[in-house]
Design a protein around this motif. Structure first.
Motif, PDB file in Angstrom:
ATOM      1  N   PHE A 101     -26.055  -1.530  13.344  1.00 46.23           N
ATOM      2  CA  PHE A 101     -27.086  -0.500  13.523  1.00 46.23           C
ATOM      3  C   PHE A 101     -26.683   0.744  12.734  1.00 46.23           C
ATOM      4  O   PHE A 101     -25.491   1.051  12.614  1.00 46.23           O
ATOM      5  N   GLU A 102     -27.670   1.419  12.216  1.00 43.39           N
ATOM      6  CA  GLU A 102     -27.394   2.630  11.454  1.00 43.39           C
ATOM      7  C   GLU A 102     -26.852   3.721  12.377  1.00 43.39           C
ATOM      8  O   GLU A 102     -27.326   3.890  13.495  1.00 43.39           O
ATOM      9  N   ARG A 103     -25.859   4.436  11.901  1.00 36.24           N
ATOM     10  CA  ARG A 103     -25.222   5.491  12.698  1.00 36.24           C
ATOM     11  C   ARG A 103     -25.540   6.839  12.070  1.00 36.24           C
ATOM     12  O   ARG A 103     -25.237   7.068  10.896  1.00 36.24           O
ATOM     13  N   ALA A 104     -26.107   7.717  12.859  1.00 37.85           N
ATOM     14  CA  ALA A 104     -26.536   9.015  12.336  1.00 37.85           C
ATOM     15  C   ALA A 104     -25.409  10.041  12.347  1.00 37.85           C
ATOM     16  O   ALA A 104     -25.232  10.808  11.400  1.00 37.85           O
ATOM     17  N   LYS A 105     -24.617  10.069  13.413  1.00 34.62           N
ATOM     18  CA  LYS A 105     -23.589  11.094  13.566  1.00 34.62           C
ATOM     19  C   LYS A 105     -22.232  10.567  13.124  1.00 34.62           C
ATOM     20  O   LYS A 105     -21.918   9.393  13.256  1.00 34.62           O
ATOM     21  N   GLN A 106     -21.416  11.480  12.598  1.00 34.78           N
ATOM     22  CA  GLN A 106     -20.052  11.134  12.212  1.00 34.78           C
ATOM     23  C   GLN A 106     -19.094  12.187  12.726  1.00 34.78           C
ATOM     24  O   GLN A 106     -19.510  13.218  13.252  1.00 34.78           O
ATOM     25  N   GLY A 107     -17.818  11.906  12.600  1.00 33.94           N
ATOM     26  CA  GLY A 107     -16.818  12.834  13.110  1.00 33.94           C
ATOM     27  C   GLY A 107     -16.040  12.207  14.257  1.00 33.94           C
ATOM     28  O   GLY A 107     -16.443  11.201  14.846  1.00 33.94           O
ATOM     29  N   THR A 108     -14.917  12.831  14.585  1.00 33.70           N
ATOM     30  CA  THR A 108     -14.025  12.297  15.620  1.00 33.70           C
ATOM     31  C   THR A 108     -14.705  12.237  16.983  1.00 33.70           C
ATOM     32  O   THR A 108     -14.612  11.239  17.695  1.00 33.70           O
ATOM     33  N   GLY A 109     -15.405  13.300  17.355  1.00 35.71           N
ATOM     34  CA  GLY A 109     -16.069  13.337  18.660  1.00 35.71           C
ATOM     35  C   GLY A 109     -17.153  12.287  18.776  1.00 35.71           C
ATOM     36  O   GLY A 109     -17.264  11.598  19.803  1.00 35.71           O
ATOM     37  N   ALA A 110     -17.965  12.135  17.732  1.00 35.85           N
ATOM     38  CA  ALA A 110     -19.045  11.143  17.750  1.00 35.85           C
ATOM     39  C   ALA A 110     -18.485   9.725  17.820  1.00 35.85           C
ATOM     40  O   ALA A 110     -19.010   8.868  18.541  1.00 35.85           O
ATOM     41  N   SER A 111     -17.401   9.468  17.086  1.00 39.32           N
ATOM     42  CA  SER A 111     -16.784   8.134  17.103  1.00 39.32           C
ATOM     43  C   SER A 111     -16.194   7.823  18.474  1.00 39.32           C
ATOM     44  O   SER A 111     -16.283   6.696  18.963  1.00 39.32           O
ATOM     45  N   ARG A 112     -15.607   8.843  19.114  1.00 35.94           N
ATOM     46  CA  ARG A 112     -15.032   8.636  20.450  1.00 35.94           C
ATOM     47  C   ARG A 112     -16.118   8.273  21.458  1.00 35.94           C
ATOM     48  O   ARG A 112     -15.945   7.375  22.283  1.00 35.94           O
ATOM     49  N   ARG A 113     -17.254   8.982  21.376  1.00 36.30           N
ATOM     50  CA  ARG A 113     -18.363   8.685  22.292  1.00 36.30           C
ATOM     51  C   ARG A 113     -18.927   7.282  22.054  1.00 36.30           C
ATOM     52  O   ARG A 113     -19.314   6.588  23.007  1.00 36.30           O
ATOM     53  N   LEU A 114     -18.937   6.856  20.798  1.00 40.02           N
ATOM     54  CA  LEU A 114     -19.402   5.500  20.485  1.00 40.02           C
ATOM     55  C   LEU A 114     -18.503   4.457  21.144  1.00 40.02           C
ATOM     56  O   LEU A 114     -18.974   3.491  21.745  1.00 40.02           O
ATOM     57  N   ARG A 115     -17.194   4.656  21.024  1.00 41.58           N
ATOM     58  CA  ARG A 115     -16.246   3.685  21.590  1.00 41.58           C
ATOM     59  C   ARG A 115     -16.368   3.639  23.114  1.00 41.58           C
ATOM     60  O   ARG A 115     -16.259   2.568  23.714  1.00 41.58           O
ATOM     61  N   ILE A 116     -16.575   4.784  23.743  1.00 40.73           N
ATOM     62  CA  ILE A 116     -16.742   4.822  25.196  1.00 40.73           C
ATOM     63  C   ILE A 116     -17.982   4.036  25.620  1.00 40.73           C
ATOM     64  O   ILE A 116     -18.005   3.386  26.668  1.00 40.73           O
ATOM     65  N   SER A 117     -19.006   4.058  24.782  1.00 37.45           N
ATOM     66  CA  SER A 117     -20.251   3.352  25.103  1.00 37.45           C
ATOM     67  C   SER A 117     -20.221   1.877  24.713  1.00 37.45           C
ATOM     68  O   SER A 117     -21.233   1.178  24.838  1.00 37.45           O
ATOM     69  N   GLY A 118     -19.065   1.390  24.225  1.00 37.27           N
ATOM     70  CA  GLY A 118     -18.940  -0.029  23.894  1.00 37.27           C
ATOM     71  C   GLY A 118     -19.345  -0.372  22.475  1.00 37.27           C
ATOM     72  O   GLY A 118     -19.627  -1.539  22.176  1.00 37.27           O
ATOM     73  N   LYS A 119     -19.345   0.617  21.580  1.00 36.83           N
ATOM     74  CA  LYS A 119     -19.696   0.396  20.175  1.00 36.83           C
ATOM     75  C   LYS A 119     -18.485   0.700  19.284  1.00 36.83           C
ATOM     76  O   LYS A 119     -17.588   1.456  19.667  1.00 36.83           O
ATOM     77  N   THR A 120     -18.485   0.113  18.095  1.00 41.62           N
ATOM     78  CA  THR A 120     -17.429   0.377  17.120  1.00 41.62           C
ATOM     79  C   THR A 120     -18.028   1.032  15.885  1.00 41.62           C
ATOM     80  O   THR A 120     -18.972   0.487  15.296  1.00 41.62           O
ATOM     81  N   PRO A 121     -17.524   2.209  15.481  1.00 37.80           N
ATOM     82  CA  PRO A 121     -18.025   2.838  14.263  1.00 37.80           C
ATOM     83  C   PRO A 121     -17.515   2.117  13.018  1.00 37.80           C
ATOM     84  O   PRO A 121     -16.425   1.542  13.017  1.00 37.80           O
ATOM     85  N   GLY A 122     -18.327   2.154  11.968  1.00 38.59           N
ATOM     86  CA  GLY A 122     -17.930   1.508  10.722  1.00 38.59           C
ATOM     87  C   GLY A 122     -18.650   2.109   9.542  1.00 38.59           C
ATOM     88  O   GLY A 122     -19.433   3.062   9.675  1.00 38.59           O
ATOM     89  N   ILE A 123     -18.383   1.536   8.365  1.00 42.35           N
ATOM     90  CA  ILE A 123     -19.016   2.008   7.136  1.00 42.35           C
ATOM     91  C   ILE A 123     -19.221   0.834   6.197  1.00 42.35           C
ATOM     92  O   ILE A 123     -18.441  -0.134   6.196  1.00 42.35           O
ATOM     93  N   VAL A 124     -20.293   0.905   5.410  1.00 44.77           N
ATOM     94  CA  VAL A 124     -20.570  -0.082   4.370  1.00 44.77           C
ATOM     95  C   VAL A 124     -20.663   0.666   3.049  1.00 44.77           C
ATOM     96  O   VAL A 124     -21.388   1.666   2.946  1.00 44.77           O
ATOM     97  N   TYR A 125     -19.919   0.214   2.031  1.00 44.57           N
ATOM     98  CA  TYR A 125     -19.920   0.908   0.749  1.00 44.57           C
ATOM     99  C   TYR A 125     -20.001  -0.104  -0.387  1.00 44.57           C
ATOM    100  O   TYR A 125     -19.917  -1.312  -0.186  1.00 44.57           O
ATOM    101  N   GLY A 126     -20.125   0.411  -1.603  1.00 44.01           N
ATOM    102  CA  GLY A 126     -20.188  -0.447  -2.780  1.00 44.01           C
ATOM    103  C   GLY A 126     -21.613  -0.695  -3.237  1.00 44.01           C
ATOM    104  O   GLY A 126     -22.580  -0.334  -2.560  1.00 44.01           O
ATOM    105  N   GLY A 127     -21.747  -1.320  -4.410  1.00 44.58           N
ATOM    106  CA  GLY A 127     -23.069  -1.591  -4.953  1.00 44.58           C
ATOM    107  C   GLY A 127     -23.692  -0.340  -5.558  1.00 44.58           C
ATOM    108  O   GLY A 127     -23.016   0.636  -5.885  1.00 44.58           O
ATOM    109  N   ASP A 128     -24.997  -0.357  -5.674  1.00 43.78           N
ATOM    110  CA  ASP A 128     -25.721   0.745  -6.313  1.00 43.78           C
ATOM    111  C   ASP A 128     -26.205   1.805  -5.328  1.00 43.78           C
ATOM    112  O   ASP A 128     -26.800   2.803  -5.731  1.00 43.78           O
ATOM    113  N   THR A 129     -25.978   1.596  -4.044  1.00 45.60           N
ATOM    114  CA  THR A 129     -26.456   2.544  -3.031  1.00 45.60           C
ATOM    115  C   THR A 129     -25.302   3.344  -2.436  1.00 45.60           C
ATOM    116  O   THR A 129     -24.128   2.976  -2.579  1.00 45.60           O
ATOM    117  N   GLN A 130     -25.638   4.400  -1.744  1.00 44.07           N
ATOM    118  CA  GLN A 130     -24.639   5.270  -1.137  1.00 44.07           C
ATOM    119  C   GLN A 130     -23.978   4.583   0.068  1.00 44.07           C
ATOM    120  O   GLN A 130     -24.557   3.693   0.686  1.00 44.07           O
TER     121      GLN A 130
END
Length: 227
Positions: free
Chosen positions: A6-35
């Protein structure tokens, strides 16, 4: 292998911590012609997927908002002592661009080999994965290594196997690495010198009358002191 992110709107240490508490894992996708794109994945689903070999060594299908793209797993960050995935990285795959990926080796046939059946050798899997370069469509999930022809104290090297069409090995300066080797058990190697030494001692002992070995000389007993 397919997974949902799922697309993640917020970033940063606090946002990632809240994600983990809610049972989600933050991540990133890079490479190719898109950002680069921030994503989040259900932790339990991700945890079970990471236990599968194919998730680490094959082109994956990532679905975000109904759109599917091909990616490779590039990095996973685990918690030091908890069963927790803290962050995960994926790289987009271009179908026309060659890529480099580590692929596991699957060994078979060692129990049928002469080294194991007749000579009771132990088989060591010296190399467990190979770094390969190929197009995404040619990437194998694993490389099979047949050890059925292994001889006593023999080895199987990279030149003894055939890589799939279009796949090249990334050597990093190595010429022909050993993939597996057969060795004599340490106990047998230790017994051999001991038996040889015993035979040598027996041969060196002087023979007595009638061809029998002379008895060892007795040490004279000390005289008892007179009162």
């Amino acid at each position: 292998m397919k997974f949902v992110a799922f697309e993640r709107a917020k970033q940063g240490t606090g946002a990632s911590r809240r994600l983990r508490i809610s049972g989600k894992t933050p991540g990133i996708v890079y490479g190719g012609d898109t950002q680069p794109q921030l994503i989040e994945i259900d932790h339990n689903a991700l945890w079970h997927a990471l236990k599968k070999e194919a998730f680490h060594a094959s082109v994956l299908e990532m679905e975000i908002g109904g759109a599917v793209s091909k990616v490779l797993l590039r990095d996973v960050q685990y918690h030091p002592f908890r069963q927790l995935v803290q962050h995960i990285d994926f790289q987009r795959v271009d179908a026309k661009t060659r890529m480099t990926m580590k692929v596991p080796l699957h060994f078979k046939g060692e129990e049928e080999s002469e080294a194991v059946k007749i000579d009771l050798n132990l088989v060591n899997h010296v190399t467990t994965e190979l770094e390969l370069n190929c197009l995404p469509s040619d990437l194998p999930e694993f490389i099979e290594v047949d050890l059925s022809g292994l001889k006593k104290n023999g080895t199987v090297t990279l030149k003894d196997i055939k890589l799939p069409k279009g796949v090249k090995w990334v050597s990093h300066g190595k010429v022909n690495p050993v993939l597996a080797s057969a060795v004599t058990p340490a106990a047998e190697e230790a017994d051999a010198p001991a038996e040889g030494a015993a035979a040598a001692d027996a041969a060196a002992a002087p023979a007595g009358k009638g061809g029998k070995a002379a008895p060892a000389a007795k040490t004279p007993a000390a005289k008892t002191a007179k009162k």
